[in-house]
Design a protein around this motif. Structure first.
Motif, PDB file in Angstrom:
ATOM      1  N   ASP A   1      -8.185   1.548   5.135  1.00 20.65           N
ATOM      2  CA  ASP A   1      -7.755   0.346   5.339  1.00 20.65           C
ATOM      3  C   ASP A   1      -7.525  -0.377   6.655  1.00 20.65           C
ATOM      4  N   ARG A   2      -7.135   0.450   7.431  1.00 13.23           N
ATOM      5  CA  ARG A   2      -7.109   0.157   8.699  1.00 13.23           C
ATOM      6  C   ARG A   2      -7.788   1.228   9.819  1.00 13.23           C
ATOM      7  N   ILE A   3      -8.169   0.509  11.007  1.00 14.58           N
ATOM      8  CA  ILE A   3      -8.581   1.509  12.190  1.00 14.58           C
ATOM      9  C   ILE A   3      -7.372   1.357  13.157  1.00 14.58           C
ATOM     10  N   VAL A   4      -7.246   2.408  13.847  1.00 18.57           N
ATOM     11  CA  VAL A   4      -6.756   2.621  15.388  1.00 18.57           C
ATOM     12  C   VAL A   4      -7.774   2.761  16.394  1.00 18.57           C
ATOM     13  N   ASP A   5      -8.218   1.964  17.349  1.00 16.78           N
ATOM     14  CA  ASP A   5      -9.519   2.049  18.040  1.00 16.78           C
ATOM     15  C   ASP A   5      -9.095   1.373  19.380  1.00 16.78           C
TER      16      ASP A   5
ATOM     17  N   LEU B   1       0.940  -1.223  -0.031  1.00 19.59           N
ATOM     18  CA  LEU B   1      -0.083  -0.077  -0.085  1.00 19.59           C
ATOM     19  C   LEU B   1       0.894   1.165  -0.065  1.00 19.59           C
ATOM     20  N   ALA B   2       0.779   2.179  -0.960  1.00 15.29           N
ATOM     21  CA  ALA B   2       1.599   3.251  -1.086  1.00 15.29           C
ATOM     22  C   ALA B   2       1.456   4.218   0.083  1.00 15.29           C
ATOM     23  N   THR B   3       0.308   4.343   0.643  1.00 16.39           N
ATOM     24  CA  THR B   3      -0.248   4.949   1.900  1.00 16.39           C
ATOM     25  C   THR B   3      -1.332   4.361   2.273  1.00 16.39           C
ATOM     26  N   VAL B   4      -1.124   4.116   3.739  1.00 14.35           N
ATOM     27  CA  VAL B   4      -2.382   3.148   4.342  1.00 14.35           C
ATOM     28  C   VAL B   4      -3.321   4.192   5.039  1.00 14.35           C
ATOM     29  N   ARG B   5      -4.480   4.061   4.561  1.00 17.32           N
ATOM     30  CA  ARG B   5      -5.465   5.022   5.176  1.00 17.32           C
ATOM     31  C   ARG B   5      -5.980   4.415   6.532  1.00 17.32           C
ATOM     32  N   VAL B   6      -5.847   5.260   7.559  1.00 14.67           N
ATOM     33  CA  VAL B   6      -6.075   4.610   8.862  1.00 14.67           C
ATOM     34  C   VAL B   6      -7.411   5.684   9.321  1.00 14.67           C
ATOM     35  N   GLY B   7      -8.623   4.919   9.532  1.00 17.61           N
ATOM     36  CA  GLY B   7      -9.420   5.792  10.247  1.00 17.61           C
ATOM     37  C   GLY B   7      -9.260   5.513  12.079  1.00 17.61           C
ATOM     38  N   THR B   8      -9.512   6.719  12.626  1.00 14.39           N
ATOM     39  CA  THR B   8      -9.409   6.543  14.148  1.00 14.39           C
ATOM     40  C   THR B   8      -9.674   7.745  14.682  1.00 14.39           C
ATOM     41  N   LYS B   9      -9.947   7.692  16.273  1.00 17.50           N
ATOM     42  CA  LYS B   9     -10.210   8.774  17.075  1.00 17.50           C
ATOM     43  C   LYS B   9      -9.101   9.292  17.529  1.00 17.50           C
ATOM     44  N   TYR B  10      -8.047   8.560  17.309  1.00 18.63           N
ATOM     45  CA  TYR B  10      -6.666   8.975  17.843  1.00 18.63           C
ATOM     46  C   TYR B  10      -5.559   9.264  16.758  1.00 18.63           C
ATOM     47  N   PRO B  11      -5.789  10.252  16.244  1.00 17.83           N
ATOM     48  CA  PRO B  11      -4.714  10.856  14.859  1.00 17.83           C
ATOM     49  C   PRO B  11      -3.182  10.841  15.462  1.00 17.83           C
TER      50      PRO B  11
ATOM     51  N   ILE C   1      -7.477   9.191   8.910  1.00 15.98           N
ATOM     52  CA  ILE C   1      -9.002   9.793   8.599  1.00 15.98           C
ATOM     53  C   ILE C   1      -9.555  10.020   9.931  1.00 15.98           C
ATOM     54  N   THR C   2      -9.817  11.105  10.517  1.00 21.74           N
ATOM     55  CA  THR C   2     -10.018  11.344  11.886  1.00 21.74           C
ATOM     56  C   THR C   2     -11.610  11.155  12.139  1.00 21.74           C
ATOM     57  N   LEU C   3     -12.253  10.165  12.822  1.00 19.38           N
ATOM     58  CA  LEU C   3     -13.654  10.236  13.031  1.00 19.38           C
ATOM     59  C   LEU C   3     -13.723  10.489  14.602  1.00 19.38           C
ATOM     60  N   SER C   4     -14.959  10.585  14.910  1.00 19.03           N
ATOM     61  CA  SER C   4     -15.393  10.571  16.204  1.00 19.03           C
ATOM     62  C   SER C   4     -16.132   9.905  16.716  1.00 19.03           C
ATOM     63  N   GLY C   5     -16.386   8.605  16.209  1.00 20.81           N
ATOM     64  CA  GLY C   5     -17.244   7.626  16.642  1.00 20.81           C
ATOM     65  C   GLY C   5     -17.427   6.327  15.447  1.00 20.81           C
ATOM     66  N   SER C   6     -17.981   5.231  16.295  1.00 24.38           N
ATOM     67  CA  SER C   6     -18.350   4.410  14.937  1.00 24.38           C
ATOM     68  C   SER C   6     -17.285   3.814  14.381  1.00 24.38           C
ATOM     69  N   VAL C   7     -16.001   4.034  14.780  1.00 23.10           N
ATOM     70  CA  VAL C   7     -14.695   4.012  13.799  1.00 23.10           C
ATOM     71  C   VAL C   7     -14.787   2.525  12.967  1.00 23.10           C
ATOM     72  N   GLU C   8     -15.501   1.614  13.514  1.00 28.94           N
ATOM     73  CA  GLU C   8     -15.211   0.288  12.599  1.00 28.94           C
ATOM     74  C   GLU C   8     -16.164   0.219  11.263  1.00 28.94           C
ATOM     75  N   LEU C   9     -16.715   1.323  10.996  1.00 31.77           N
ATOM     76  CA  LEU C   9     -17.349   1.565   9.761  1.00 31.77           C
ATOM     77  C   LEU C   9     -16.232   1.705   8.713  1.00 31.77           C
ATOM     78  N   ALA C  10     -15.397   2.413   9.240  1.00 35.53           N
ATOM     79  CA  ALA C  10     -14.434   3.148   7.894  1.00 35.53           C
ATOM     80  C   ALA C  10     -13.861   1.894   7.249  1.00 35.53           C
ATOM     81  N   PRO C  11     -13.186   0.534   7.652  1.00 33.25           N
ATOM     82  CA  PRO C  11     -12.732  -0.410   6.750  1.00 33.25           C
ATOM     83  C   PRO C  11     -14.071  -1.080   6.135  1.00 33.25           C
ATOM     84  N   LEU C  12     -15.175  -1.285   6.665  1.00 33.70           N
ATOM     85  CA  LEU C  12     -16.004  -1.998   6.174  1.00 33.70           C
ATOM     86  C   LEU C  12     -16.882  -1.028   5.036  1.00 33.70           C
ATOM     87  N   LEU C  13     -16.602   0.130   4.914  1.00 35.69           N
ATOM     88  CA  LEU C  13     -17.193   0.784   3.717  1.00 35.69           C
ATOM     89  C   LEU C  13     -16.028   1.226   3.019  1.00 35.69           C
TER      90      LEU C  13
END
Ligand code: PRP
Length: 230
Positions: free
Chosen positions: A153-157, A110-120, A137-149
């Motif tokens: 690519d990953r989440i930190v949660d 992966l050239a750049t890994v996209r990471v959804g998280t409340k903890y940037p 990709i900074t999110l404020s909740g329901s972070v698990e949605l990010a890879p599902l949709l």
């Protein structure tokens, strides 16, 4: 009266129960109200009910004498504070997770890994330490949605029971911090004289204190609180 910034949500009840066991009760009528500041009936403690991420701010700026929040919040806030006390509840991990079918995927692909998280900050520190370029990709909740949709690519949660990951087809890839999301006390230097009161509350409630506590007072003069963590 000692003012404590208390994180609303899952750790609020545990924290109030801890104080109640030490004899410092908040009346039910107060708890059932929409008040944002509630006090114990003995007049010793006042609780400011705040969003978890705001607790360090209230303490750092000195409007609260102490605080209770997760260490995940402290790690992310980077507040200049001291952490002397582990309350032993709210245990969970901060983890990297992703979809089962891509768990073995090499980050190099992966050239750049996209990471959804409340903890940037935590996410950035973790991946940078591995030399992996990321787009946070900074999110404020329901972070698990990010890879599902396909948003990331990953989440930190946070992972507590693991149920949310499981029910959404995700799995832990790596643990960034084990048992480091424990609630914490926070105390700014200017209220140093109050520190023993909070330590006493913990002791009288049967909370065992450790020399190297995994919880926290945070302050600017760490020396002045070192004795509280022993
Ligand atoms: C936290 C965390 C996970 C979930 C983990 O979210 O962000 O989503 O709890 O718990 P589990 O491992 O026991 O399933 P929270 O409930 O605070 O809500 P949020 O998604 O709105 O942040």
């Amino acid at each position: 009266m000692l003012t404590i910034a208390l994180s609303k949500g899952r750790m609020q009840d545990d924290a109030l129960a801890l104080f109640a066991r030490a004899g410092h009760l908040v009346a039910e009528s107060e708890l059932n109200s929409r008040k944002l500041i509630v006090s114990t009936t003995d007049g010793r403690y006042s609780f400011v009910l705040v969003k978890p991420g705001d607790a360090p701010t209230y303490v750092e700026y000195g409007v609260a004498d102490a605080g209770v929040c997760g260490r995940d919040v402290l790690m992310e806030s980077r507040a200049d504070v001291h952490e002397p006390l582990d309350l032993k509840f709210g245990r969970c991990k901060i983890a990297v997770a992703g979809k089962r079918e891509v768990l073995g995927e090499d980050y190099n692909l992966l050239a750049t890994v996209r990471v959804g998280t409340k903890y940037p900050r935590i996410a950035t520190d973790y991946f940078h330490a591995k030399g992996v370029p990321i787009e946070v990709i900074t999110l404020s909740g329901s972070v698990e949605l990010a890879p599902l949709l396909g948003l990331s690519d990953r989440i930190v949660d946070l992972v507590e029971t693991g149920q949310t990951l499981k029910e959404n087809g995700l799995e832990v890839i790596d643990v960034i911090a084990e048992s480091l999301a424990s609630p914490t006390h926070v105390i700014p230097a200017r209220t140093a004289s109050h520190a023993p009161h909070v330590a006493d509350t913990s002791r009288s409630s049967g909370v065992k204190r450790k020399r190297r506590a995994s919880v926290s007072f945070f302050n600017h003069e760490k020396k002045s609180f070192s004795s509280c963590s022993r």
